[in-house]
Design a protein around this motif. Structure first.
Motif, PDB file in Angstrom:
ATOM      1  N   MET A  52       0.829  -1.192   0.000  1.00 46.82           N
ATOM      2  CA  MET A  52       0.000   0.000   0.000  1.00 46.82           C
ATOM      3  C   MET A  52       0.871   1.253   0.000  1.00 46.82           C
ATOM      4  N   ARG A  53       2.025   1.100   0.682  1.00 46.91           N
ATOM      5  CA  ARG A  53       2.914   2.246   0.687  1.00 46.91           C
ATOM      6  C   ARG A  53       3.365   2.568  -0.737  1.00 46.91           C
ATOM      7  N   ASN A  54       3.547   1.488  -1.495  1.00 49.40           N
ATOM      8  CA  ASN A  54       3.937   1.693  -2.890  1.00 49.40           C
ATOM      9  C   ASN A  54       2.935   2.544  -3.639  1.00 49.40           C
ATOM     10  N   THR A  55       1.683   2.260  -3.373  1.00 53.66           N
ATOM     11  CA  THR A  55       0.635   3.009  -4.067  1.00 53.66           C
ATOM     12  C   THR A  55       0.748   4.490  -3.718  1.00 53.66           C
ATOM     13  N   VAL A  56       0.983   4.727  -2.417  1.00 54.01           N
ATOM     14  CA  VAL A  56       1.109   6.106  -1.981  1.00 54.01           C
ATOM     15  C   VAL A  56       2.300   6.775  -2.657  1.00 54.01           C
ATOM     16  N   LEU A  57       3.429   6.042  -2.622  1.00 50.06           N
ATOM     17  CA  LEU A  57       4.640   6.615  -3.213  1.00 50.06           C
ATOM     18  C   LEU A  57       4.437   6.953  -4.673  1.00 50.06           C
ATOM     19  N   SER A  74      -8.744   0.945  -1.920  1.00 45.57           N
ATOM     20  CA  SER A  74      -7.979   2.018  -1.271  1.00 45.57           C
ATOM     21  C   SER A  74      -7.276   2.880  -2.300  1.00 45.57           C
ATOM     22  N   ALA A  75      -6.722   2.203  -3.308  1.00 42.03           N
ATOM     23  CA  ALA A  75      -6.010   2.964  -4.341  1.00 42.03           C
ATOM     24  C   ALA A  75      -6.974   3.922  -5.039  1.00 42.03           C
ATOM     25  N   LEU A  78       1.895   2.235 -11.618  1.00 49.09           N
ATOM     26  CA  LEU A  78       0.790   2.063 -10.679  1.00 49.09           C
ATOM     27  C   LEU A  78       0.269   0.624 -10.694  1.00 49.09           C
ATOM     28  N   ILE A  79       0.209   0.027 -11.882  1.00 53.82           N
ATOM     29  CA  ILE A  79      -0.231  -1.370 -11.962  1.00 53.82           C
ATOM     30  C   ILE A  79       0.742  -2.253 -11.193  1.00 53.82           C
ATOM     31  N   LEU A  80       2.032  -2.023 -11.438  1.00 51.46           N
ATOM     32  CA  LEU A  80       3.052  -2.821 -10.761  1.00 51.46           C
ATOM     33  C   LEU A  80       2.947  -2.641  -9.253  1.00 51.46           C
ATOM     34  N   ALA A  81       2.723  -1.397  -8.823  1.00 51.94           N
ATOM     35  CA  ALA A  81       2.613  -1.130  -7.395  1.00 51.94           C
ATOM     36  C   ALA A  81       1.439  -1.888  -6.792  1.00 51.94           C
ATOM     37  N   THR A  82       0.313  -1.924  -7.518  1.00 50.80           N
ATOM     38  CA  THR A  82      -0.857  -2.648  -7.011  1.00 50.80           C
ATOM     39  C   THR A  82      -0.552  -4.133  -6.867  1.00 50.80           C
TER      40      THR A  82
END
Lengths: 315, 368, 329
Positions: free
Chosen positions: B1-6, C33-34, C313-317
């Motif tokens: 989730m932190r990644n999403t924020v970053l 959440s995203a 963003l996809i990768l982060a998800t």
């Protein structure tokens, strides 16, 4: 591994290829000529290199959808390193290939370290790497490469297109590695049963990491050859090439579930597709008809192979 | 989730404040521009020597029936259906040309190259093409010239020495002037506008955007470019992108340029469905058939395009003239059947004419 | 924003019910959440982002992707994949539009893509289930056949002059855009069906453990064909939304549509190995992509870098989901 069934599929495919060549040769007298066939070799090198690496990846039960995007990224970087940063072209190409290989390594890390399934990981990097290519290039093309650079993509060596030598060398080396080395057997073992391989002490993670890195490398080399063939770079280069490569691999008899497949099969699959594209075009069939036929051949070849292989119990 | 924020933060930090006056518009290429005079005085045509290529040992094709293949950027879109129809019409009229259209199903440089390569092998007499990339297509066209094939381009050029002639539908700066003038007439001299294009890598669109910027800063300096968005050749995406622009800028947005025959009707539909007809102008390149609903109900006032049927028709006549040897380097005009004499510009290009601006008054007279 | 994220993560631990939801719908929560985070950040930058019009654009304009992703998720949960769905939607849109223009009753023009989609995909399902050809092979082939066939038949002529009654995607019911209703209703129905019917639950069994499924007497082959048929029906429903959005239908295959749909399914938490995932997740992932695409325009990310940011963003998800699963185990 059922060696017999392997040989059966490839024999069948080779027969199909020969039949196709004969039929197409009767359709147009310009098809079965040395110069035309060599020229087809030139046109299929990029997808061929990628498909050979993909054979290994799919044989482990994985997949790499990001190869087309890596191709685009490396093409752009070759141009940018040379034109904007001012590296000499050979170094620019090598540096770009290095980055592309690292992009493949990145796929491998995401897959092995983070445990992301290959399809998801490479779907994400497909978007990411293509995006990087577009961002870095700002949608500008780099053109005007020195003449010697075109030796790679547009000229012949000893009467054979330069890149075809590369493809043949890679095909021979790759088939030897896959068929006759411990490492090749590890690839099949992972594809047949990853858990069992891990318990029997095979270095599953390292092998997979190496394979995705290699796949990135193959796409990168294909990129430089592509740039040399078309004498320009664009960020949309290679989009969709992953599906062409996968088509060749599965037509060649590699199981999408892993555990079996040969480089020879992939090469025959490639030749069959290229022969159909070229031969049908020469015979006067339009492009849309040709892609329909290739789709049908793909399904029918695997169907026929399944029927002949009576012991079709595995999935 | 932190990644999403970053990454969300990263997304913000990548933001660029919309426009510095000097920076090029997104989607414009970096080639030099040549804006026309604001009042429409034609630029003094500098005469250039022939810079096209020459086929090697072309056989004498004078008067003989020739086999011609037309390879557009892609098949399956209205625009190239129209050019293909023009080519077929001309071939039927001349009686000594067998023309066939075959193109890739996606606007893909590699598929197009492969197709042309196959037709060289199959032994055609002439190739008509619309290039997906001017440089990438050059090697295979040079190969065609080396095989003694007559090569003529239309719609999208290649490098000059890779073909003999290019039929230019309208000069880039002419299109740019027609587009920007139409927009200025609708939104006023201080209106703000945005652009919906296909992809930034499409050469013709990039050229038009660059020329539009040059012409706007010269002749309509107070108009304001907001941004350019990509929408592929996808009409639903174009529709969504146009909607996003409308939602983002609210009243600030006075006009939308559609750079392709896919984007323009989709943008017009977005404006219609947002009930912003009259508040937001849509000006763009599009085929009349796709635009009739929007023009007839008054939401779109002007559509800019040349006649693609005429373009294909002219290209076929030029190819015939080259094969017959009646159009040679240094010529100043060429006869194109019912279109009359077309003039040669820029060394090795043949100009179809000025772009047509379709309005409510004339759009129903066209069917393509 | 960090606070907001943390609070969403922390809330479930306060009650058993919420914890169960967090465990069961972990990936959905991450995607959700995203979406919320994006909405908050971007509407601070530009409040117009959450205007009713823009919400309509984001949700209604992309509903067809979410609807198609429902069927795709079922296929993937069963352990298969379909790369031909983009081409199929192109073909079905052309069929539907042609019927409407030819003067057939509107309901027939709406029904036809659903039926034809079911028929084509049943055939694909038969090849997969009974001829034992891997689904990726069949659908790669089907993609070529449908794409080539579409161009051969239509020659690329666009369909115009559609009757106004045909335009269901432009209608509103109780002031809610019809595509949004389609998306929500279909998602909820499919989710309930998959969770509470034996058939629906059997899909997880087939995708998760074939031998066990066989042992419990699930007719795997028949179910596989039916799943493909249902997927075809959803592709048909997606087509209705896709084809009735604008006054023209482009009779070509939208570029990379299959990739967008597959990505929505897998990012939404459908495991590509089969056996897990929900259609709520895939619908939310489709919304996430639409939100990202719109948000990046609103915050003025350079258009050249747009796709790179989307990829990131996809990768982060994906990585966030993996991180969650590790934390859980």
């Amino acid at each position: 591994m059922k060696l017999k069934s392997l040989i059966r599929h490839e024999t069948f495919l080779a027969l199909m290829l020969v039949t196709a060549l004969i039929v197409l040769a009767f359709q147009s007298d310009r098809f079965f000529t040395v110069s035309n066939l060599l020229n087809q070799g030139r046109l299929m090198t990029e997808v061929g290199l990628i498909a050979i690496a993909m054979t290994f990846v799919i044989a482990t039960g994985g997949i790499d959808l990001s190869v087309g995007s890596i191709l685009g990224l490396v093409a752009i970087l070759t141009g940018v390193f040379w034109n904007n940063i001012g590296l000499p072209l050979p170094f620019a190409a090598i540096a770009a290939i290095f980055v592309g290989t690292m992009a493949g390594f990145g796929n491998g890390i995401i897959i092995t370290r983070f445990g992301v399934p290959p399809l998801i990981a490479t779907l994400a990097t497909l978007a990411l790497y293509r995006g990087l290519a577009e961002g870095i290039s700002q949608a500008r093309s780099v053109r005007g490469y020195p003449d010697w650079f075109y030796v790679l993509g547009q000229r012949d060596v000893l009467g054979v297109p330069t890149q075809l030598w590369i493809l043949m060398a890679v095909a021979v080396i790759a088939s030897v590695i896959l068929a006759y080395t411990t490492w090749g057997r590890t690839v099949y073992a992972i594809g047949s049963n990853e858990v069992a391989s891990r318990f029997s002490g095979l270095s599953v993670e390292k092998t997979k990491l190496a394979l995705y890195t290699l796949s990135g490398f193959a796409a990168s080399v294909a990129a430089v050859i592509f740039v040399s063939r078309v004498s320009t770079t664009r960020s949309d280069m290679g989009s969709g090439i992953e599906l062409d490569a996968i088509t060749a691999v599965v037509l060649g008899g590699t199981s999408i579930y892993g555990g079996r497949g040969t480089v020879l099969g992939t090469v025959i699959g490639l030749c069959l597709i290229q022969a159909l594209k070229n031969g049908l075009s020469l015979a006067g069939v339009k492009g849309d008809g040709t892609i329909m036929l290739i789709g049908a051949v793909l399904i029918l070849a695997i169907l026929a192979s399944n029927i002949f292989e009576r012991s079709g119990t595995r999935n | 989730m932190r990644n999403t924020v970053l990454t969300a933060i990263l997304a913000l930090s990548l933001s660029t404040s919309a426009s510095y006056a000097q920076s090029p518009w997104t989607g414009a290429d970096d080639l030099p521009t040549n804006p026309l005079a604001c009042d429409g005085t034609p630029a003094a045509a500098a005469s250039m020597p022939y810079d096209g290529g020459v086929p090697t040992n072309a056989p004498d094709r004078k008067g003989k029936t020739i086999k011609v293949v037309d390879v557009p950027k892609l098949v399956g879109i209205g625009y190239f259906n129209a050019t293909s129809k023009g080519i077929a019409d001309a071939a039927a009229e001349m009686g000594n040309m067998e023309a066939k259209t075959d193109g890739p199903s996606k606007a893909n440089i590699d598929d197009q190259i492969t197709l042309i390569d196959n037709y060289i092998t199959s032994g055609v007499d002439g190739i008509l093409f619309a290039a997906n990339d001017p440089v990438a297509i050059a090697p295979v066209l040079k190969k065609a010239l080396a095989a003694g094939i007559n090569v003529v381009g239309y719609d999208a050029n290649s490098e000059p020495d890779a073909r003999q002639w290019f039929v230019n539908q309208a000069q880039f700066n002419g299109i740019a002037k027609a587009m920007v003038d139409s927009m200025a007439a609708e939104v006023g001299e201080d209106g703000a506008f945005a652009i919906v294009t296909s992809t930034f890598t499409t050469p013709n669109q990039a050229r038009w955007i660059a020329e539009m910027q040059a012409y706007q800063s010269k002749c309509h300096p107070n108009m304001k470019w907001l941004e350019t968005v990509e929408a592929q050749e996808d009409n639903i995406l174009s529709f969504n992108q146009a909607n996003t622009l409308i939602n983002k800028y609210g009243d600030e947005l006075k006009g939308i340029f559609g750079m392709t025959s896919v984007a323009t009707p989709a943008a017009a539909d977005a404006v219609t469905q947002a009930k912003q007809c009259g508040n937001i102008a849509v000006v763009g390149l599009a085929t009349p058939n796709a635009m009739k609903p929007y023009v007839n109900d008054g939401c779109v006032k002007s559509v800019v395009l040349w006649n693609p049927v005429d373009l294909g028709y002219a290209a076929a006549y030029v190819l015939r003239a080259v094969a017959d040897g009646t159009l040679e380097p240094g010529a100043t005009s060429v006869n194109a059947g019912k279109l009359g004499d077309l003039s040669v510009i820029n060394g090795s290009e043949i100009l179809l004419g000025a772009p047509t601006v379709f309005t409510k008054d004339n759009i129903n007279d066209f069917d393509f | 924003m960090t606070v907001n994220q943390a609070s969403i993560g922390a809330t479930p631990s306060r009650s058993g019910f919420l914890r169960r939801i967090a465990v069961e719908y972990g990936q959905e929560l991450i995607v959700f959440s995203a979406i919320i985070a994006l909405f908050i950040v971007v509407s601070i930058v530009n409040p117009r982002f959450i205007s009713a019009n823009n919400l309509t654009t984001i949700f209604a304009g992309n509903a067809y992707i979410a609807v198609a992703a429902i069927g795709m998720s079922m296929v993937i949960i069963t352990g298969h994949i379909d790369v031909s769905v983009g081409a199929l939607i192109g073909v079905l849109a052309t069929i539907s539009g042609s019927l409407a223009v030819a003067g057939y009753p509107i309901w027939f023009a709406w029904l036809a893509p659903v039926l034809v989609g079911m028929a084509i995909n049943s055939f694909i399902g038969i090849l997969v289930a009974y001829a034992r050809i891997p689904s990726i092979v069949v659908t790669l082939g089907a993609m070529s056949i449908l794409r080539g066939g579409l161009i051969s038949v239509t020659g690329g002529d666009w369909i115009t002059d559609l009757p106004s009654g045909f335009m269901i995607a432009q209608k509103r019911f109780f002031d809610i855009p019809a595509p949004l209703i389609f998306m929500v209703v279909l998602t909820v129905l499919a989710a309930l069906w998959m969770r509470h019917t034996p058939f629906g639950r059997s899909l997880y069994a087939i995708g998760g453990n074939k031998e066990a499924a066989l042992a419990t007497g699930i007719p795997i082959a028949r179910r596989t064909v039916m799943v493909f048929a249902i997927h075809g029906a959803f592709a048909g429903l997606a087509t209705i939304l896709f084809a009735t959005q604008l006054q023209v239908i482009q009779s070509t295959v939208p570029p990379n549509l299959e990739l967008t749909i597959i990505t929505a399914s897998v990012i939404g938490g459908v495991s590509i190995l089969g056996g897990t995932g929900t259609v709520i997740g895939s619908t939310m992932a489709a919304i996430l992509f639409a939100t990202i695409g719109s948000a990046l325009i609103f915050v003025n990310v350079s258009a050249y870098w747009l796709r790179a940011v989307i990829g990131l963003l996809i990768l982060a998800t994906v990585l966030a989901d993996m991180w969650r699963r590790r934390a859980k185990s």
